[in-house]
Design a protein around this motif. Structure first.
Motif, PDB file in Angstrom:
ATOM      1  N   TYR A  48       1.396  -1.623  -0.164  1.00 39.46           N
ATOM      2  CA  TYR A  48       0.069  -0.028   0.143  1.00 39.46           C
ATOM      3  C   TYR A  48       0.704   1.355   0.017  1.00 39.46           C
ATOM      4  O   TYR A  48       1.724   1.444   0.910  1.00 39.46           O
ATOM      5  CB  TYR A  48      -0.616   0.045   1.132  1.00 39.46           C
ATOM      6  CG  TYR A  48      -1.899  -1.109   0.827  1.00 39.46           C
ATOM      7  CD1 TYR A  48      -3.095  -0.418   0.551  1.00 39.46           C
ATOM      8  CD2 TYR A  48      -1.867  -2.403   1.343  1.00 39.46           C
ATOM      9  CE1 TYR A  48      -4.243  -1.567   0.526  1.00 39.46           C
ATOM     10  CE2 TYR A  48      -2.950  -3.476   1.813  1.00 39.46           C
ATOM     11  CZ  TYR A  48      -4.163  -2.814   0.571  1.00 39.46           C
ATOM     12  OH  TYR A  48      -5.042  -3.954   0.612  1.00 39.46           O
ATOM     13  N   LYS A  49       0.689   2.453  -1.240  1.00 38.31           N
ATOM     14  CA  LYS A  49       1.479   3.325  -1.686  1.00 38.31           C
ATOM     15  C   LYS A  49       0.516   4.118  -0.389  1.00 38.31           C
ATOM     16  O   LYS A  49      -1.081   4.794  -0.812  1.00 38.31           O
ATOM     17  CB  LYS A  49       2.021   3.273  -2.442  1.00 38.31           C
ATOM     18  CG  LYS A  49       2.615   4.512  -3.446  1.00 38.31           C
ATOM     19  CD  LYS A  49       2.451   4.805  -4.895  1.00 38.31           C
ATOM     20  CE  LYS A  49       3.218   6.280  -4.672  1.00 38.31           C
ATOM     21  NZ  LYS A  49       3.396   6.309  -6.021  1.00 38.31           N
ATOM     22  N   LEU A  50       1.617   5.730   0.049  1.00 37.24           N
ATOM     23  CA  LEU A  50       0.919   6.330   0.678  1.00 37.24           C
ATOM     24  C   LEU A  50       1.132   7.217  -0.257  1.00 37.24           C
ATOM     25  O   LEU A  50       2.043   8.208  -1.023  1.00 37.24           O
ATOM     26  CB  LEU A  50       1.508   7.107   2.324  1.00 37.24           C
ATOM     27  CG  LEU A  50       1.640   8.272   3.114  1.00 37.24           C
ATOM     28  CD1 LEU A  50      -0.189   7.703   4.054  1.00 37.24           C
ATOM     29  CD2 LEU A  50       2.115   9.056   3.612  1.00 37.24           C
ATOM     30  N   ILE A  51      -0.621   7.847  -0.003  1.00 38.66           N
ATOM     31  CA  ILE A  51      -0.613   9.215  -1.384  1.00 38.66           C
ATOM     32  C   ILE A  51      -1.224  10.527  -0.405  1.00 38.66           C
ATOM     33  O   ILE A  51      -1.457  11.491  -1.487  1.00 38.66           O
ATOM     34  CB  ILE A  51      -1.608   8.927  -2.296  1.00 38.66           C
ATOM     35  CG1 ILE A  51      -2.855   8.405  -1.419  1.00 38.66           C
ATOM     36  CG2 ILE A  51      -1.501   7.293  -3.311  1.00 38.66           C
ATOM     37  CD1 ILE A  51      -4.611   8.172  -2.450  1.00 38.66           C
ATOM     38  N   LYS A  52      -1.492  10.694   0.146  1.00 46.21           N
ATOM     39  CA  LYS A  52      -2.847  11.281   1.162  1.00 46.21           C
ATOM     40  C   LYS A  52      -2.228  11.989   2.592  1.00 46.21           C
ATOM     41  O   LYS A  52      -2.215  10.649   2.528  1.00 46.21           O
ATOM     42  CB  LYS A  52      -3.928  11.798   0.467  1.00 46.21           C
ATOM     43  CG  LYS A  52      -4.758  13.320   1.178  1.00 46.21           C
ATOM     44  CD  LYS A  52      -6.176  13.143   0.278  1.00 46.21           C
ATOM     45  CE  LYS A  52      -5.752  13.047  -1.427  1.00 46.21           C
ATOM     46  NZ  LYS A  52      -7.015  13.896  -1.893  1.00 46.21           N
TER      47      LYS A  52
ATOM     48  N   GLU B 229      -3.489   3.515  -1.465  1.00 45.94           N
ATOM     49  CA  GLU B 229      -3.938   2.673  -2.407  1.00 45.94           C
ATOM     50  C   GLU B 229      -2.716   1.544  -2.231  1.00 45.94           C
ATOM     51  O   GLU B 229      -1.997   1.472  -2.283  1.00 45.94           O
ATOM     52  CB  GLU B 229      -3.930   3.866  -3.351  1.00 45.94           C
ATOM     53  CG  GLU B 229      -5.388   4.637  -3.023  1.00 45.94           C
ATOM     54  CD  GLU B 229      -5.253   5.503  -4.788  1.00 45.94           C
ATOM     55  OE1 GLU B 229      -6.761   6.115  -5.096  1.00 45.94           O
ATOM     56  OE2 GLU B 229      -4.568   5.171  -5.539  1.00 45.94           O
ATOM     57  N   ARG B 230      -4.027   1.165  -3.228  1.00 44.70           N
ATOM     58  CA  ARG B 230      -2.683  -0.534  -3.067  1.00 44.70           C
ATOM     59  C   ARG B 230      -1.686  -0.451  -4.437  1.00 44.70           C
ATOM     60  O   ARG B 230      -2.151   0.641  -5.656  1.00 44.70           O
ATOM     61  CB  ARG B 230      -3.868  -1.839  -3.397  1.00 44.70           C
ATOM     62  CG  ARG B 230      -2.472  -3.307  -3.628  1.00 44.70           C
ATOM     63  CD  ARG B 230      -3.622  -4.628  -3.002  1.00 44.70           C
ATOM     64  NE  ARG B 230      -4.595  -4.843  -4.280  1.00 44.70           N
ATOM     65  CZ  ARG B 230      -5.450  -5.467  -4.368  1.00 44.70           C
ATOM     66  NH1 ARG B 230      -5.886  -6.174  -3.125  1.00 44.70           N
ATOM     67  NH2 ARG B 230      -6.508  -6.051  -4.868  1.00 44.70           N
ATOM     68  N   ALA B 231      -0.100  -0.645  -4.728  1.00 47.36           N
ATOM     69  CA  ALA B 231      -0.212  -0.169  -5.783  1.00 47.36           C
ATOM     70  C   ALA B 231       0.946  -1.667  -5.669  1.00 47.36           C
ATOM     71  O   ALA B 231       1.655  -2.273  -4.699  1.00 47.36           O
ATOM     72  CB  ALA B 231       0.981   0.933  -5.912  1.00 47.36           C
ATOM     73  N   VAL B 232       2.067  -1.532  -7.090  1.00 45.05           N
ATOM     74  CA  VAL B 232       3.219  -2.439  -6.804  1.00 45.05           C
ATOM     75  C   VAL B 232       3.929  -1.683  -6.061  1.00 45.05           C
ATOM     76  O   VAL B 232       5.044  -0.562  -6.249  1.00 45.05           O
ATOM     77  CB  VAL B 232       3.083  -2.766  -8.488  1.00 45.05           C
ATOM     78  CG1 VAL B 232       4.953  -3.190  -8.532  1.00 45.05           C
ATOM     79  CG2 VAL B 232       2.190  -3.337  -9.306  1.00 45.05           C
TER      80      VAL B 232
END
Length: 237
Positions: free
Chosen positions: A29-33, A124-127
């Motif tokens: 999971y990538k931190l976006i906000k 958000e889930r990401a690579v």
């Protein structure tokens, strides 16, 4: 006969190992906000690996091995068709401590990390980036926290608590010889006399809606009502 039993035992061990591996589900999971102290920022970086096993999840490395934060248990009382709610089960539960809630969308593509003080981190889930082997955030050894107290209501980002009806201030006894001044009340122009105004918490609602009993209509999921800042909840001045 002995050779057959040995071969059968080996096959069973292999099947057990395969079952164990596939029983866990690892995502990055990538931190976006983030919303910290009421301020929203997209100037963020990093991410966490989270492994799911049944109704439990925990922060891990890319192979599903935990990073000693403890585990989070899915709370069926608070989960619904839109969200999966996870709260502390053991240890710190997660990097942010015991009184933290993981709020996933049911497809597990988005995650709100909701802290006890109201701060929210949106993932958000990401690579996973090349070379990323484990979580960006790992607690220092010995970092503790008090026992979690399960809340009586769901910890959703749009939770609010109704403002109590203000108690009128008693009018002091006037001297009969002194005429009492005339007082006039004016309805608050911001809230229309209700003492409450509609707002949003600034965290994406993922396109979901809900029914607001105060508005009497369907509204975005991050919609809520709060005390009117103009009349301080009185509805008049």
């Amino acid at each position: 006969m002995i050779s057959y039993i040995k071969r059968l035992s080996l096959v069973l061990q292999v099947l057990f190992c395969i079952t164990t591996v596939y029983a866990q589900d690892v995502h990055y999971y990538k931190l976006i906000k983030e919303k910290v102290n009421g301020t929203i920022s997209t100037n963020v970086s990093g991410g966490q690996f989270i492994t799911f096993r049944g109704d439990v999840c925990y922060e891990s490395n890319k192979n599903g091995v935990g990073v000693d934060h403890g585990t989070m248990q899915r709370n069926e009382n608070y989960s619904n068709s839109q969200y999966l709610i996870y709260q502390n089960k053991s240890g710190a539960g997660c990097y942010w401590g015991k009184n933290t809630t993981f709020k996933f969308t049911t497809d597990k593509n988005k995650l709100n990390v909701v802290l006890e003080n109201g701060d929210v981190y949106l993932y958000e889930r990401a690579v996973a980036p090349a070379g990323q082997e484990t979580c960006s955030l790992i607690r220092k050894k010995g970092g503790g926290s008090s026992e979690i107290v399960m809340p009586p209501t769901p910890i959703y980002v749009d939770t609010y608590y109704p403002t109590p009806t203000p108690t009128p201030t008693p009018t002091p006894t006037q001297n009969p010889s002194t005429p009492e001044p005339q007082k006039q009340q004016h309805k608050c122009g911001l809230c229309g006399g209700t003492g409450r105004v509609a707002t949003t918490d600034g965290v994406p609602s993922f396109g979901n809606t809900k029914y607001c009993s105060e508005c009497g209509k369907t509204v975005p999921d991050n919609h809520y009502h709060t005390t009117c800042p103009s009349c301080k909840g009185k509805g008049w001045w």
